[in-house]
Design an enzyme around this catalytic site. Structure first.
Site, mmCIF file in Angstrom:
data_model
loop_
_atom_site.group_PDB
_atom_site.id
_atom_site.type_symbol
_atom_site.label_atom_id
_atom_site.label_comp_id
_atom_site.label_asym_id
_atom_site.label_seq_id
_atom_site.Cartn_x
_atom_site.Cartn_y
_atom_site.Cartn_z
ATOM 1 C CE1 TYR A 22 -1.572 4.227 9.110
ATOM 2 C CE2 TYR A 22 -0.432 3.247 7.241
ATOM 3 C CZ TYR A 22 -1.520 3.284 8.103
ATOM 4 O OH TYR A 22 -2.544 2.380 7.953
ATOM 5 N N PRO B 274 -5.461 0.996 18.208
ATOM 6 C CG PRO B 274 -7.321 -0.193 17.484
ATOM 7 C CD PRO B 274 -6.753 0.488 18.675
ATOM 8 C CE LYS C 149 3.537 3.522 13.369
ATOM 9 N NZ LYS C 149 3.368 2.886 12.057
ATOM 10 C CG HIS D 171 -2.098 -0.927 1.077
ATOM 11 N ND1 HIS D 171 -3.322 -0.689 1.652
ATOM 12 C CD2 HIS D 171 -2.226 -2.095 0.399
ATOM 13 C CE1 HIS D 171 -4.157 -1.674 1.337
ATOM 14 N NE2 HIS D 171 -3.505 -2.544 0.587
ATOM 15 C CE1 TYR E 276 -5.720 4.377 8.220
ATOM 16 C CE2 TYR E 276 -6.455 4.180 10.487
ATOM 17 C CZ TYR E 276 -5.596 3.805 9.476
ATOM 18 O OH TYR E 276 -4.640 2.852 9.713
HETATM 19 C C1 PHB Z 1 -6.784 -3.804 10.216
HETATM 20 O O1 PHB Z 1 -6.722 -4.068 9.010
HETATM 21 O O2 PHB Z 1 -7.244 -4.590 11.025
HETATM 22 C C2 PHB Z 1 -6.296 -2.467 10.676
HETATM 23 C C3 PHB Z 1 -5.640 -1.636 9.776
HETATM 24 C C4 PHB Z 1 -5.202 -0.396 10.185
HETATM 25 C C5 PHB Z 1 -5.417 0.024 11.478
HETATM 26 C C6 PHB Z 1 -6.052 -0.817 12.388
HETATM 27 C C7 PHB Z 1 -6.491 -2.070 11.983
HETATM 28 O O3 PHB Z 1 -5.004 1.261 11.864
#
Ligand code: PHB
Ligand code: APR
Length: 406
Positions: free
Chosen positions: A394, A296, A300, A75, A204
């Site tokens: 990130y 989450p 991280k 990604h 997000y």
């Molecule tokens: C996930 O794919 O479970 C996931 C991805 C990014 C995040 C948290 C969880 O910030």
């Protein structure tokens, strides 16, 4: 009573313990893993799926990269939907060519378990009554029960990879340990489904209704989350109710593309920031969730566990291959520097992207806090420098090297 001996005793067969075990094995360092539950139970836990390059390189170093390299998705960016505007964080361009790999933690764990059983190294699943002894002596040991027998495992070092609820951290005397904690006033309700994801990159979403995240595992498997109340129980959330709420929090284009279907897994996780200092006591080293938890939002958790493992495996390599026992004293400070950066980033992202209804700290009313965070997000997303700061963190900050022992 059965007696076992090894060089490094590892408590916990989560990703931290398994990755450490595999790296040590490759360096010819003996290790035995003691795990409380079964391997199937460990694999039943669904967790995040964004891997930093440092993590990916470590998995390659451990020689467990075949499936990850084949099935993981690179990604180069992710999206933030906030205040009716979609902003792309172009990771690749903002970081001089870096990206992240989307590959589920469960899959990494499965790959590591397979590699471990091929290597013939001992893993005692379904062990109970584990206790740590003589941690500050030159030969510490673990006692535990396994398959109806009592065991003692004598070792040089103990790696406490036993997660937040493990026994390692609390084996450090209370007066020598400082714990930092922030529990957030909401949780994440997550749903996994075999439906095509709404987008190729993660989205997000910050909305009036609360946070949402559109993530994925593959072209045919989606992972979604919505912010929920801490009082909510997963049984109260039918799949239909989840999909309806998610749809309202996604940007319109993504909402239009949303394909719903039965959930494969659905669970609620609380959000917590937690750090235990120091991460070392005598010959015990805390690794991963045993020492720190992040919300989450910044993806991280697993990546911080990986940098602990990178530091500790390099330390053990030096101890056993160069006879430099002194370097063990560097572990906690090196690990904690990176952990705190990850904690700060995850806390910052969480603050900016969630809806806060209840008091957030003693000094600020929730609405005031929200206004500050609205402005903070607005500032960062509308400046190249701001987006770069977000992107650099990130993709992950560099790992720190060990110093030469004096
Ligand atoms: C996930 O794919 O479970 C996931 C991805 C990014 C995040 C948290 C969880 O910030
Ligand atoms: N004895 C033996 N094993 C134990 C004990 C015990 N007393 N207590 C806990 N364990 C085991 C747990 O059963 C679990 O399998 O330790 C393991 C810890 O694994 P994780 O909780 O997955 O922690 P870690 O390996 O550090 O993984 C970090 O997982 O929670 C996520 O966000 C986190 O992605 C990060 C990653």
């Amino acid at each position: 009573m059965k007696k076992l001996t090894t060089q490094v005793a590892i408590i916990g067969a989560g990703p931290s313990g398994l990755l450490l075990g595999q790296l040590l094995a490759r360096q010819g360092i003996e290790n035995i893993i003691i795990e409380r539950v079964s391997s199937e139970y460990v694999l039943g836990r669904i967790r995040a799926g964004i891997l930093e390059q440092g993590f990916v390189e470590l998995v390659r170093r451990a020689g467990v990269n075949k499936r990850m390299d084949r099935e993981g998705e690179v990604h180069d960016g992710f999206l933030i939907w906030a205040n009716d505007k979609l902003t792309r964080i172009d990771l690749k361009n903002l970081t001089g060519g870096k990206s992240v790999l989307c590959y589920g933690q469960t899959e990494i764990t499965r790959d590591l378990m397979e590699a471990r059983s091929e290597s013939g190294l001992l893993t005692c699943y379904e062990s109970s009554e584990l206790e740590l002894h003589d941690i500050t002596a030159s030969k510490p040991y673990l006692s535990f029960e396994h398959a109806g027998e009592k065991y003692e495992l004598l070792c040089d070092y103990i790696a406490g990879c036993d997660g937040f609820h493990g026994v390692s951290r609390t084996s450090i005397p209370e007066n020598l340990r400082k714990e930092h904690e922030r529990v957030y006033p909401f949780g994440w309700l997550g749903l996994l489904a075999d439906t095509p994801p709404v987008n190729e990159e993660l989205i997000y979403c910050k909305t009036q209704r609360g946070f949402a995240l559109a993530s994925r595992r593959s072209a045919t498997r989606s992972r979604y989350y919505i912010q929920c109340s801490l009082e909510d129980r997963v049984e109260q959330w039918s799949d239909t109710a989840f999909w309806e709420e998610l749809k309202q929090r996604l940007p319109p284009d993504a909402a239009d593309k949303l394909v719903t279907g039965p959930s494969i897994e659905k669970s609620i996780a609380p959000l917590r920031s937690f750090v235990c200092e120091p991460m070392q006591y005598g010959n015990l080293f805390l690794v991963g969730d045993a020492a720190h938890i992040v919300p989450p939002t910044g993806a991280k958790g697993l990546n911080l566990a990986a940098s602990d493992v990178a530091t500790l495996s390099t330390i053990f390599e030096r101890v056993y291959n160069e006879g430099d026992k002194q370097c063990t004293g560097q572990y906690s400070a090196i690990a904690l520097r990176r952990v705190w950066h990850g904690e700060r980033f995850s806390w910052w992202m969480s603050n900016m992207l969630h809806r806060f209804d209840t008091a957030v700290d003693n000094a600020l009313a929730p609405q005031t806090f929200e206004r500050f965070m609205h402005s903070e997000l607005d500032f960062y997303l509308n400046s190249d420098a701001g987006k770069r700061v977000m992107a650099q963190q990130y993709v992950g900050l560099p790992y720190e090297s060990l110093r030469v022992s004096s």
